[in-house]
Scaffold this active site. Structure first.
Site, mmCIF file in Angstrom:
data_model
loop_
_atom_site.group_PDB
_atom_site.id
_atom_site.type_symbol
_atom_site.label_atom_id
_atom_site.label_comp_id
_atom_site.label_asym_id
_atom_site.label_seq_id
_atom_site.Cartn_x
_atom_site.Cartn_y
_atom_site.Cartn_z
ATOM 1 N N TYR A 25 0.852 -1.198 0.000
ATOM 2 C CA TYR A 25 0.000 0.000 0.000
ATOM 3 C C TYR A 25 0.884 1.244 0.000
ATOM 4 O O TYR A 25 0.625 2.219 -0.713
ATOM 5 C CB TYR A 25 -0.924 0.004 1.223
ATOM 6 C CG TYR A 25 -1.620 1.334 1.446
ATOM 7 C CD1 TYR A 25 -2.675 1.733 0.627
ATOM 8 C CD2 TYR A 25 -1.209 2.202 2.456
ATOM 9 C CE1 TYR A 25 -3.303 2.959 0.812
ATOM 10 C CE2 TYR A 25 -1.824 3.430 2.651
ATOM 11 C CZ TYR A 25 -2.876 3.796 1.822
ATOM 12 O OH TYR A 25 -3.492 5.016 2.002
ATOM 13 N N SER A 107 -3.484 11.829 9.174
ATOM 14 C CA SER A 107 -4.428 11.704 8.057
ATOM 15 C C SER A 107 -5.850 11.448 8.560
ATOM 16 O O SER A 107 -6.040 10.790 9.588
ATOM 17 C CB SER A 107 -3.987 10.519 7.186
ATOM 18 O OG SER A 107 -5.016 10.128 6.303
ATOM 19 N N GLN A 128 -4.853 16.429 8.650
ATOM 20 C CA GLN A 128 -5.183 16.473 7.217
ATOM 21 C C GLN A 128 -6.653 16.099 7.035
ATOM 22 O O GLN A 128 -7.127 15.103 7.578
ATOM 23 C CB GLN A 128 -4.286 15.476 6.461
ATOM 24 C CG GLN A 128 -4.636 15.292 4.988
ATOM 25 C CD GLN A 128 -5.655 14.189 4.768
ATOM 26 O OE1 GLN A 128 -5.834 13.323 5.611
ATOM 27 N NE2 GLN A 128 -6.331 14.233 3.630
ATOM 28 N N TYR A 130 -9.964 15.189 4.577
ATOM 29 C CA TYR A 130 -10.678 14.850 3.348
ATOM 30 C C TYR A 130 -12.108 15.325 3.524
ATOM 31 O O TYR A 130 -12.672 15.205 4.620
ATOM 32 C CB TYR A 130 -10.691 13.336 3.119
ATOM 33 C CG TYR A 130 -9.427 12.791 2.515
ATOM 34 C CD1 TYR A 130 -8.903 13.335 1.347
ATOM 35 C CD2 TYR A 130 -8.761 11.721 3.098
ATOM 36 C CE1 TYR A 130 -7.745 12.826 0.780
ATOM 37 C CE2 TYR A 130 -7.601 11.208 2.531
ATOM 38 C CZ TYR A 130 -7.105 11.770 1.372
ATOM 39 O OH TYR A 130 -5.957 11.269 0.807
ATOM 40 N N THR A 156 -6.552 18.307 1.698
ATOM 41 C CA THR A 156 -6.091 17.616 0.483
ATOM 42 C C THR A 156 -7.061 17.875 -0.660
ATOM 43 O O THR A 156 -8.271 17.669 -0.527
ATOM 44 C CB THR A 156 -5.961 16.100 0.732
ATOM 45 O OG1 THR A 156 -4.973 15.904 1.743
ATOM 46 C CG2 THR A 156 -5.529 15.366 -0.524
ATOM 47 N N ARG A 165 -4.760 1.922 -7.905
ATOM 48 C CA ARG A 165 -3.462 1.322 -7.591
ATOM 49 C C ARG A 165 -3.628 -0.194 -7.711
ATOM 50 O O ARG A 165 -4.311 -0.828 -6.916
ATOM 51 C CB ARG A 165 -3.017 1.689 -6.182
ATOM 52 C CG ARG A 165 -2.857 3.213 -5.969
ATOM 53 C CD ARG A 165 -3.877 3.719 -4.990
ATOM 54 N NE ARG A 165 -3.939 5.179 -4.912
ATOM 55 C CZ ARG A 165 -4.133 5.822 -3.774
ATOM 56 N NH1 ARG A 165 -4.247 5.177 -2.641
ATOM 57 N NH2 ARG A 165 -4.219 7.118 -3.777
ATOM 58 N N LYS A 252 -3.061 21.094 0.072
ATOM 59 C CA LYS A 252 -2.154 20.045 -0.420
ATOM 60 C C LYS A 252 -2.643 19.483 -1.749
ATOM 61 O O LYS A 252 -3.817 19.148 -1.890
ATOM 62 C CB LYS A 252 -2.096 18.917 0.620
ATOM 63 C CG LYS A 252 -1.245 17.730 0.218
ATOM 64 C CD LYS A 252 -1.025 16.803 1.398
ATOM 65 C CE LYS A 252 -0.124 15.643 1.037
ATOM 66 N NZ LYS A 252 -0.825 14.566 0.324
ATOM 67 N N HIS A 276 0.349 13.655 -4.768
ATOM 68 C CA HIS A 276 -0.101 12.568 -3.883
ATOM 69 C C HIS A 276 0.836 11.361 -3.995
ATOM 70 O O HIS A 276 0.398 10.207 -4.017
ATOM 71 C CB HIS A 276 -1.539 12.164 -4.233
ATOM 72 C CG HIS A 276 -2.360 11.742 -3.048
ATOM 73 N ND1 HIS A 276 -3.322 12.535 -2.481
ATOM 74 C CD2 HIS A 276 -2.348 10.604 -2.310
ATOM 75 C CE1 HIS A 276 -3.871 11.896 -1.465
ATOM 76 N NE2 HIS A 276 -3.292 10.730 -1.333
ATOM 77 N N ARG A 279 0.172 8.699 -6.588
ATOM 78 C CA ARG A 279 -0.894 7.730 -6.308
ATOM 79 C C ARG A 279 -2.220 8.124 -6.939
ATOM 80 O O ARG A 279 -3.199 7.389 -6.846
ATOM 81 C CB ARG A 279 -1.091 7.612 -4.790
ATOM 82 C CG ARG A 279 0.154 7.216 -4.063
ATOM 83 C CD ARG A 279 0.075 7.497 -2.571
ATOM 84 N NE ARG A 279 -0.844 6.644 -1.866
ATOM 85 C CZ ARG A 279 -0.585 5.374 -1.537
ATOM 86 N NH1 ARG A 279 0.575 4.838 -1.858
ATOM 87 N NH2 ARG A 279 -1.464 4.657 -0.884
HETATM 88 C C1 GLV Z 1 -4.788 8.003 0.603
HETATM 89 O O1 GLV Z 1 -4.602 9.134 0.873
HETATM 90 C C2 GLV Z 1 -3.963 7.256 -0.298
HETATM 91 O O2 GLV Z 1 -3.219 7.860 -1.061
HETATM 92 O O3 GLV Z 1 -4.045 6.029 -0.250
#
Ligand code: GLV
Length: 380
Positions: A25, A107, A128, A130, A156, A165, A252, A276, A279
């Site tokens: 991850y 986070s 941070q 979301y 963010t 991913r 961010k 990021h 990602r």
């Molecule tokens: C979450 O912020 C991630 O990038 O997995």
């Protein structure tokens, strides 16, 4: 861990200690991972000017980020699932950062909650955010960060929907992990991780479970973000977030000069040049390649920070030379944490500090605040 001399050493130790799904991850980017790799590779292209016969005594790495004193301009980046790299990971990393004198950013998608981290620290940390569609939940999160005495809100902007991913999908990533044969095997082969994990009750998203209403499948980050995150988030929303928060605000995920200019009117105290960690938008430019243009566009009116690709103190120095007032490390601290808990995060910070200090001296500088493009070659 004292024999680990580089962030790459810590990464290899973490690979041996952390179950594959959580190690990967951290060690992954979106789609082809091209931007993830470019974030690191583009740092290597920048060449330093070696200077000689300069007094190297009394060097200082001390500086300020958004008006807060830092022992070096390197903050811990917000990262999801941190408490899955090591039991109680966010609490341990926050303590290591506090002892070292650098900011820790928690986070929204952390395992330990805001209150957990508050209970083991004595200096303010950063939070941070979301933004979810459930506004009551978001307002409550902001209030909880305020109540915990957080000294900055890091908003963010580049994850309204989740980039794909492949590793996470193939690994069936979740928190807590599922008990399929594959997942059980991944954990059984990491006995120290399991023992530590059995000693904590924190194994899912501590800021969310028990706080958000009607949370469906939280264990799957992709389904949860697509159900809950607000895809309509806009520049206008920054107003109510800023008003509710009332403190220092950092944006961010800025990677474009036009967005950087737009952020000037947002009332934010700083922006973080970031993709990021590669990602989200695979194919985007690396953070360090965009930094000089963004500094040229807004750096005289707003503090510019950089996140993405930093694997050494040399990388920190290069970002500072290009005008960043602060930098962030995500994966380097996760590798330290996975390798050895709090001592591992301390080791990450020590490695970066040593590399930054020695590099600065050999570039003929004694104060981190004096670094500039003059310390870099323009045409090599
Ligand atoms: C979450 O912020 C991630 O990038 O997995």
């Amino acid at each position: 861990m004292n024999q680990d001399l580089t962030i790459a050493d810590l990464k290899e130790r973490a690979r041996r200690r952390v179950p594959k799904m959580f190690f990967e991850y951290a060690d992954s980017g979106a789609w082809t991972e091209g931007t993830y790799r470019a974030n690191e590779e583009d740092f290597h292209k920048i060449k330093l000017r070696q200077r000689v016969l300069v007094d190297m005594t009394n060097r200082s790495l001390e500086s300020e980020m958004i008006g807060e004193k830092v022992s070096m301009p390197v903050a811990i980046a917000p990262t999801g699932f941190t408490g899955m790299q090591h039991a109680d990971g966010e609490m341990l990393a926050a303590q290591a950062a506090e002892e070292f004198g650098v900011p820790f950013t928690l986070s929204t998608m952390s395992i330990c909650s805001i209150e957990d981290v508050r209970s083991v620290t004595s200096k303010p940390f950063w939070f941070q955010l979301y933004v979810m569609q459930d506004r009551d939940f978001v307002l409550n999160l902001i209030d909880r960060a305020k109540a915990a005495g957080c000294s900055a809100l890091v908003l963010t902007l580049d994850l309204q929907i989740l980039g794909q991913r492949h590793k996470d999908l193939r690994n069936g990533l979740s928190a807590p992990p599922r008990f399929t044969p594959k997942h059980l095997w991944q954990m059984a082969t990491r006995p120290f991780w399991c023992l530590d994990m059995l000693g904590t009750k924190r194994r899912t998203f501590g800021n969310i479970v028990g706080h958000a209403k009607g949370v469906g499948d939280l264990s799957s980050l992709s389904s949860w973000t697509s159900e809950q995150f607000d895809p309509q988030l806009s520049w206008k929303d920054i107003e109510w977030i800023r008003d509710r928060w009332g403190g220092k605000l950092i944006l961010k995920g800025i990677l474009d000069e036009e967005d950087a200019r737009m952020s000037l009117d947002s009332g934010a105290d700083a922006i973080i040049v970031s993709n990021h960690g590669g990602r989200q938008l695979d194919g985007a430019a690396s953070s360090i390649s965009m930094l000089p243009r963004i500094v040229d566009a807004v750096g005289d009116r707003m503090e510019v920070h950089l996140d993405g690709g930093i694997r050494s103190g040399q990388d920190v120095l290069k970002a500072l030379c290009y005008g960043a007032k602060g930098t962030y490390i995500g994966r380097p601290f996760l590798y330290g944490l996975g390798a050895g808990g709090k001592a591992g995060v301390r080791r990450t910070l020590e490695i970066i500090r040593k590399e930054l200090d020695v590099t600065m001296a050999l570039c003929g500088e004694r104060d981190v605040k004096n670094l500039s493009r003059n310390n870099l070659h323009k045409d090599i």
